[in-house]
Design a protein around this motif. Structure first.
Motif, PDB file in Angstrom:
ATOM      1  N   PHE A   4      13.619  -2.955  10.141  1.00  0.00           N
ATOM      2  CA  PHE A   4      13.933  -4.171   9.404  1.00  0.00           C
ATOM      3  C   PHE A   4      12.965  -5.279   9.789  1.00  0.00           C
ATOM      4  O   PHE A   4      12.193  -5.159  10.734  1.00  0.00           O
ATOM      5  N   ARG A   5      13.059  -6.375   9.067  1.00  0.00           N
ATOM      6  CA  ARG A   5      12.254  -7.544   9.406  1.00  0.00           C
ATOM      7  C   ARG A   5      13.002  -8.377  10.446  1.00  0.00           C
ATOM      8  O   ARG A   5      14.164  -8.745  10.241  1.00  0.00           O
ATOM      9  N   GLY A   6      12.351  -8.663  11.544  1.00  0.00           N
ATOM     10  CA  GLY A   6      12.912  -9.531  12.567  1.00  0.00           C
ATOM     11  C   GLY A   6      12.105 -10.803  12.664  1.00  0.00           C
ATOM     12  O   GLY A   6      10.869 -10.756  12.733  1.00  0.00           O
ATOM     13  N   VAL A   7      12.784 -11.954  12.649  1.00  0.00           N
ATOM     14  CA  VAL A   7      12.111 -13.253  12.691  1.00  0.00           C
ATOM     15  C   VAL A   7      12.686 -14.050  13.856  1.00  0.00           C
ATOM     16  O   VAL A   7      13.902 -14.236  13.948  1.00  0.00           O
ATOM     17  N   ARG A   8      11.813 -14.516  14.743  1.00  0.00           N
ATOM     18  CA  ARG A   8      12.238 -15.322  15.883  1.00  0.00           C
ATOM     19  C   ARG A   8      12.069 -16.799  15.545  1.00  0.00           C
ATOM     20  O   ARG A   8      10.976 -17.227  15.184  1.00  0.00           O
ATOM     21  N   VAL A   9      13.159 -17.527  15.654  1.00  0.00           N
ATOM     22  CA  VAL A   9      13.159 -18.956  15.344  1.00  0.00           C
ATOM     23  C   VAL A   9      13.417 -19.701  16.647  1.00  0.00           C
ATOM     24  O   VAL A   9      14.503 -19.626  17.214  1.00  0.00           O
ATOM     25  N   ARG A  10      12.411 -20.427  17.133  1.00  0.00           N
ATOM     26  CA  ARG A  10      12.519 -21.071  18.442  1.00  0.00           C
ATOM     27  C   ARG A  10      12.581 -22.592  18.370  1.00  0.00           C
ATOM     28  O   ARG A  10      12.836 -23.244  19.386  1.00  0.00           O
ATOM     29  N   SER A  11      12.332 -23.181  17.198  1.00  0.00           N
ATOM     30  CA  SER A  11      12.339 -24.638  17.101  1.00  0.00           C
ATOM     31  C   SER A  11      12.867 -25.056  15.737  1.00  0.00           C
ATOM     32  O   SER A  11      12.871 -24.273  14.781  1.00  0.00           O
ATOM     33  N   ASP A  12      13.290 -26.304  15.661  1.00  0.00           N
ATOM     34  CA  ASP A  12      13.868 -26.813  14.422  1.00  0.00           C
ATOM     35  C   ASP A  12      12.901 -26.720  13.246  1.00  0.00           C
ATOM     36  O   ASP A  12      13.313 -26.435  12.124  1.00  0.00           O
ATOM     37  N   ASP A  13      11.628 -26.962  13.498  1.00  0.00           N
ATOM     38  CA  ASP A  13      10.684 -26.988  12.382  1.00  0.00           C
ATOM     39  C   ASP A  13      10.340 -25.599  11.847  1.00  0.00           C
ATOM     40  O   ASP A  13       9.627 -25.473  10.850  1.00  0.00           O
ATOM     41  N   GLU A  14      10.851 -24.543  12.493  1.00  0.00           N
ATOM     42  CA  GLU A  14      10.644 -23.189  11.991  1.00  0.00           C
ATOM     43  C   GLU A  14      11.805 -22.686  11.123  1.00  0.00           C
ATOM     44  O   GLU A  14      11.697 -21.648  10.484  1.00  0.00           O
ATOM     45  N   ILE A  15      12.898 -23.444  11.103  1.00  0.00           N
ATOM     46  CA  ILE A  15      14.122 -22.938  10.479  1.00  0.00           C
ATOM     47  C   ILE A  15      13.985 -22.814   8.968  1.00  0.00           C
ATOM     48  O   ILE A  15      14.319 -21.774   8.375  1.00  0.00           O
ATOM     49  N   ALA A  16      13.502 -23.848   8.309  1.00  0.00           N
ATOM     50  CA  ALA A  16      13.415 -23.829   6.850  1.00  0.00           C
ATOM     51  C   ALA A  16      12.533 -22.682   6.366  1.00  0.00           C
ATOM     52  O   ALA A  16      12.901 -21.933   5.450  1.00  0.00           O
ATOM     53  N   GLY A  17      11.369 -22.527   6.990  1.00  0.00           N
ATOM     54  CA  GLY A  17      10.467 -21.448   6.594  1.00  0.00           C
ATOM     55  C   GLY A  17      11.059 -20.072   6.827  1.00  0.00           C
ATOM     56  O   GLY A  17      10.834 -19.142   6.046  1.00  0.00           O
ATOM     57  N   ALA A  18      11.826 -19.939   7.901  1.00  0.00           N
ATOM     58  CA  ALA A  18      12.462 -18.647   8.190  1.00  0.00           C
ATOM     59  C   ALA A  18      13.463 -18.281   7.098  1.00  0.00           C
ATOM     60  O   ALA A  18      13.534 -17.125   6.659  1.00  0.00           O
ATOM     61  N   TRP A  19      14.249 -19.265   6.656  1.00  0.00           N
ATOM     62  CA  TRP A  19      15.198 -18.988   5.568  1.00  0.00           C
ATOM     63  C   TRP A  19      14.464 -18.665   4.269  1.00  0.00           C
ATOM     64  O   TRP A  19      14.869 -17.750   3.529  1.00  0.00           O
ATOM     65  N   ASP A  20      13.402 -19.389   3.975  1.00  0.00           N
ATOM     66  CA  ASP A  20      12.637 -19.099   2.754  1.00  0.00           C
ATOM     67  C   ASP A  20      12.125 -17.658   2.764  1.00  0.00           C
ATOM     68  O   ASP A  20      12.231 -16.936   1.764  1.00  0.00           O
ATOM     69  N   ALA A  21      11.583 -17.244   3.899  1.00  0.00           N
ATOM     70  CA  ALA A  21      11.051 -15.888   4.001  1.00  0.00           C
ATOM     71  C   ALA A  21      12.162 -14.837   3.894  1.00  0.00           C
ATOM     72  O   ALA A  21      11.997 -13.812   3.224  1.00  0.00           O
ATOM     73  N   ALA A  22      13.286 -15.088   4.551  1.00  0.00           N
ATOM     74  CA  ALA A  22      14.380 -14.120   4.528  1.00  0.00           C
ATOM     75  C   ALA A  22      14.940 -13.954   3.125  1.00  0.00           C
ATOM     76  O   ALA A  22      15.222 -12.826   2.680  1.00  0.00           O
ATOM     77  N   LEU A  23      15.112 -15.062   2.408  1.00  0.00           N
ATOM     78  CA  LEU A  23      15.678 -14.980   1.062  1.00  0.00           C
ATOM     79  C   LEU A  23      14.696 -14.405   0.056  1.00  0.00           C
ATOM     80  O   LEU A  23      15.102 -13.935  -1.014  1.00  0.00           O
ATOM     81  N   ALA A  24      13.412 -14.418   0.400  1.00  0.00           N
ATOM     82  CA  ALA A  24      12.396 -13.830  -0.488  1.00  0.00           C
ATOM     83  C   ALA A  24      12.172 -12.349  -0.209  1.00  0.00           C
ATOM     84  O   ALA A  24      11.550 -11.651  -1.020  1.00  0.00           O
ATOM     85  N   HIS A  25      12.677 -11.853   0.918  1.00  0.00           N
ATOM     86  CA  HIS A  25      12.426 -10.474   1.331  1.00  0.00           C
ATOM     87  C   HIS A  25      13.484  -9.536   0.758  1.00  0.00           C
ATOM     88  O   HIS A  25      14.676  -9.733   0.975  1.00  0.00           O
ATOM     89  N   ASP A  26      13.066  -8.523   0.037  1.00  0.00           N
ATOM     90  CA  ASP A  26      14.000  -7.559  -0.550  1.00  0.00           C
ATOM     91  C   ASP A  26      14.323  -6.483   0.479  1.00  0.00           C
ATOM     92  O   ASP A  26      13.887  -5.337   0.379  1.00  0.00           O
ATOM     93  N   GLY A  27      15.085  -6.858   1.458  1.00  0.00           N
ATOM     94  CA  GLY A  27      15.440  -5.940   2.529  1.00  0.00           C
ATOM     95  C   GLY A  27      16.299  -6.657   3.555  1.00  0.00           C
ATOM     96  O   GLY A  27      16.757  -7.784   3.344  1.00  0.00           O
ATOM     97  N   VAL A  28      16.499  -5.998   4.676  1.00  0.00           N
ATOM     98  CA  VAL A  28      17.311  -6.561   5.751  1.00  0.00           C
ATOM     99  C   VAL A  28      16.431  -7.461   6.626  1.00  0.00           C
ATOM    100  O   VAL A  28      15.339  -7.063   7.032  1.00  0.00           O
ATOM    101  N   THR A  29      16.912  -8.663   6.906  1.00  0.00           N
ATOM    102  CA  THR A  29      16.219  -9.586   7.793  1.00  0.00           C
ATOM    103  C   THR A  29      17.176 -10.044   8.884  1.00  0.00           C
ATOM    104  O   THR A  29      18.325 -10.419   8.590  1.00  0.00           O
ATOM    105  N   VAL A  30      16.728 -10.012  10.120  1.00  0.00           N
ATOM    106  CA  VAL A  30      17.486 -10.570  11.231  1.00  0.00           C
ATOM    107  C   VAL A  30      16.769 -11.828  11.696  1.00  0.00           C
ATOM    108  O   VAL A  30      15.605 -11.774  12.113  1.00  0.00           O
ATOM    109  N   LEU A  31      17.468 -12.971  11.587  1.00  0.00           N
ATOM    110  CA  LEU A  31      16.934 -14.230  12.097  1.00  0.00           C
ATOM    111  C   LEU A  31      17.477 -14.430  13.510  1.00  0.00           C
ATOM    112  O   LEU A  31      18.671 -14.644  13.704  1.00  0.00           O
TER     113      LEU A  31
END
Length: 616
Positions: free
Chosen positions: A518-545
């Motif tokens: 699956f896709r794993g995304v590490r979010v370590r700071s506030d300014d990474e959160i929005a982009g992480a959600w955008d990427a997860a919702l655009a990915h046609d698969g399982v994403t773990v944030l």
């Protein structure tokens, strides 16, 4: 289908009850039934059998299936150990009033009461949790037991249990004969569209018409009656509060819907309860009576399909036993429209203030990790119209209540009155099986994820290819702490964090997701959160944030009580091992909330002087 054995008969009968999917885990105690399921599956005449990694998960999935679909959920397990594992999920069904049928194996009839391996008194085991439990001891009895289990689960809104001894499972099926002691039963469901008597409806209408500041408290029991609830509010000029499980019953864009009440609720909801003169409770068993109006301050009427819950939480004048939708259809013509809904308008103004406050708290930066509120705030900004969101017990439910706004086409749910940890993952998977064309987002803490949630990523891997929309997102609040337990210890008992019990071992959750493909995304700071959600919702698969958030963000109630303040100050003044960051993070959060409240007053004027001020 041909029904040669009791097992084949039971499978056919539950299909007559409209069941198409079961959640199960195999074992020798239920082996003949499993064998029949497998054989029928090969013939294309079986059921959709979903096998998670644990029986407890199967029971939670059956409960969630019932919640999301409105149909009976079914789980299947083997004898003693498998049966025991079902208990937590079945209590979730019991406490949240949803119909589930569990089919459980047992050792052979001759073994009952002989203390043989895996033989236990299953009827006694399930007696407290189940609305009906019975062991099938003859083929002729199977029809009546199965039918009664389904009918009772549907009408009494709870779990029923059918126990199938192993030898009975393989016995030849028999049509119940026309004989003494033999019941020939029906697979027809009973209607639950119960409507109170006319005189009760008229009395309720008189009570509501007499009110000038009406508030509706809406629970999950009003699901399916959304338009009627909104019409009731518009007719009476009422404000709306939803119980946590009723969050998706009333759309979030209704301006006088102030979301939840209590520790997880909003200040406008608290204000409504202090100011209303009439309370209408619709399909809710809201359990926190201290947040309802003081006795004598509001007249009240309750409508519920569970008669034992009527008049339980508040001294209501009228208790109407009925289906919320059918009852409102009969009640609405008796109501007098309010021409000047100033109460509604004031509530809507207060809630607009509250939304600004929630945004301010989400934008606070902490020195020791990302802000968990920001994770939920940014998700809410991006929720697709058909999204389904699940939340777990713990601080995730605080952030879910405070920041997630479910529009009309969205769904959300969780383990309500039981508030069991780990339920968010099986709930999310059950939602995905029920609606494979919709995106599903599971929000969960790292403690709950380590319980059984990690296992269920394996289940997602197993079934991924059958989902046309493969978006399945798991957002983990990675703070290495049982954070809700920590904050409850501080605020309720003035106890410091006990790290031996409350620390959660840190692991690389994104790496674990990648291990499974699956896709794993590490979010370590506030300014990474929005982009992480955008990427997860655009990915046609399982994403773990894997969201590395602070463990010290306080789950602030809408009003900080003296007990909350004093207990927190006591424990932070002495030996709490996390007191430095807890003080800093709490000060940041409280300061942001206070500043925004001051801005609201300056921007819109002191509403207390206009008769609509927020209770401080």
């Amino acid at each position: 289908m041909a029904q040669h054995t009791v097992s084949e008969f039971v499978i056919g009968r539950i299909k007559e009850w409209g069941v198409t999917r079961v959640f199960g885990y195999p074992g020798d105690g239920i082996g003949a039934f499993d064998g029949a399921l497998g054989a029928l599956d090969q013939e294309g005449d079986g059921l959709d059998y979903i096998r998670p990694t644990h029986e407890e998960i199967a029971a939670f999935m059956a409960t969630a299936h019932a919640k999301f679909t409105g149909k009976v959920g079914v789980c299947v397990a083997t004898s003693s150990p498998g049966a025991f594992h079902l208990i937590n999920g079945l209590y979730d069904a019991q406490m949240d009033n949803v119909p589930v049928v569990a089919i459980v194996g047992q050792q052979g009839l001759a073994a009952l009461g002989t203390a043989t391996q895996q033989e236990s008194d299953l009827e006694r085991l399930f007696a407290d949790v189940a609305v009906y439990v019975k062991t099938v001891v003859t083929p002729e009895q199977a029809q009546a037991v199965v039918d009664t289990a389904f009918r009772t689960a549907q009408t009494r809104l709870g779990p029923a249990v059918v126990v199938l001894p192993h030898d009975v499972q393989g016995m030849p099926a028999q049509e119940p004969p026309l004989e003494h002691w033999v019941s020939r039963s029906s697979a027809a469901p009973a209607s639950t569209r119960i409507v109170p008597a006319r005189e009760q409806l008229e009395a309720a209408a008189d009570l509501i018409n007499a009110g000038s500041q009406v508030t509706l408290l809406v629970g999950a029991g009003a699901r399916g009656a959304t338009d009627l609830v909104v019409e009731l509010a518009n007719t009476t000029g009422a404000g709306i509060i939803t119980a946590l499980r009723g969050k998706d019953v009333v759309p979030s864009d209704v301006p006088f819907h102030t979301q939840q009440l209590g520790l997880l609720g909003s200040l406008p909801s608290r204000w409504q309860m202090h100011k209303c003169d009439t309370l209408v409770m619709l399909g809710t068993n809201y359990p926190y009576g201290e947040f309802l109006p003081p006795t004598g301050h509001a007249r009240a009427v309750q409508i519920d399909l569970k008669p034992e819950q009527l008049g339980m939480r508040y001294p209501t004048e009228l208790n109407l036993w009925g289906d919320v939708g059918a009852t409102l259809e009969a009640l609405l013509p008796l109501l007098q429209p309010k021409l000047y809904p100033t109460w509604q308008e004031t509530i809507a103004d207060h809630f607009a203030d509250w939304e600004r406050e929630m945004r301010a708290e989400a934008m606070v930066s902490f020195p020791d990790g990302a802000n968990p509120r920001r994770v939920f705030f940014e998700l809410n900004e991006r929720l697709p119209d058909d999204a389904i969101v699940t939340a777990d017990a713990g601080t995730t439910v605080d952030w879910y209540a405070h920041h997630i706004r479910l529009r009309r086409s969205m769904r959300g749910d969780l383990s309500g009155r039981l508030a069991s940890m780990l339920a968010s993952m099986p709930y999310a998977l059950a939602a995905k099986f029920a609606y494979p064309e919709r995106p599903v987002i599971c929000t969960i803490g790292d403690g709950a994820f380590q319980m059984l949630g990690m296992n269920e990523l394996i289940t997602a891997k197993k079934y991924l290819e059958r989902w046309p929309d493969k978006r399945f997102i798991v957002a983990i609040m990675h703070n290495d702490d049982l954070a809700q337990v920590s904050w409850e210890a501080r605020t309720q008992d003035a106890d410091p964090v006990w790290r031996s019990a409350q620390d959660v071992e840190s692991i690389d959750y994104a790496g674990y997701a990648e291990l499974l493909g699956f896709r794993g995304v590490r979010v370590r700071s506030d300014d990474e959160i929005a982009g992480a959600w955008d990427a997860a919702l655009a990915h046609d698969g399982v994403t773990v944030l894997d969201c590395y958030v602070t463990r010290n963000a306080p789950p602030l109630p809408p009003k900080i009580t003296k007990e909350y303040r004093d207990n927190t100050l006591k424990v932070l003044a002495k030996d709490d091992p996390l007191r430095v960051n807890a003080v800093i993070d709490s000060a940041e959060a409280i300061g942001a909330a206070a500043l925004q409240r001051a801005r609201n007053v300056l921007h819109l004027g002191d509403r207390d002087e206009r008769g609509g001020g927020q209770a401080g």
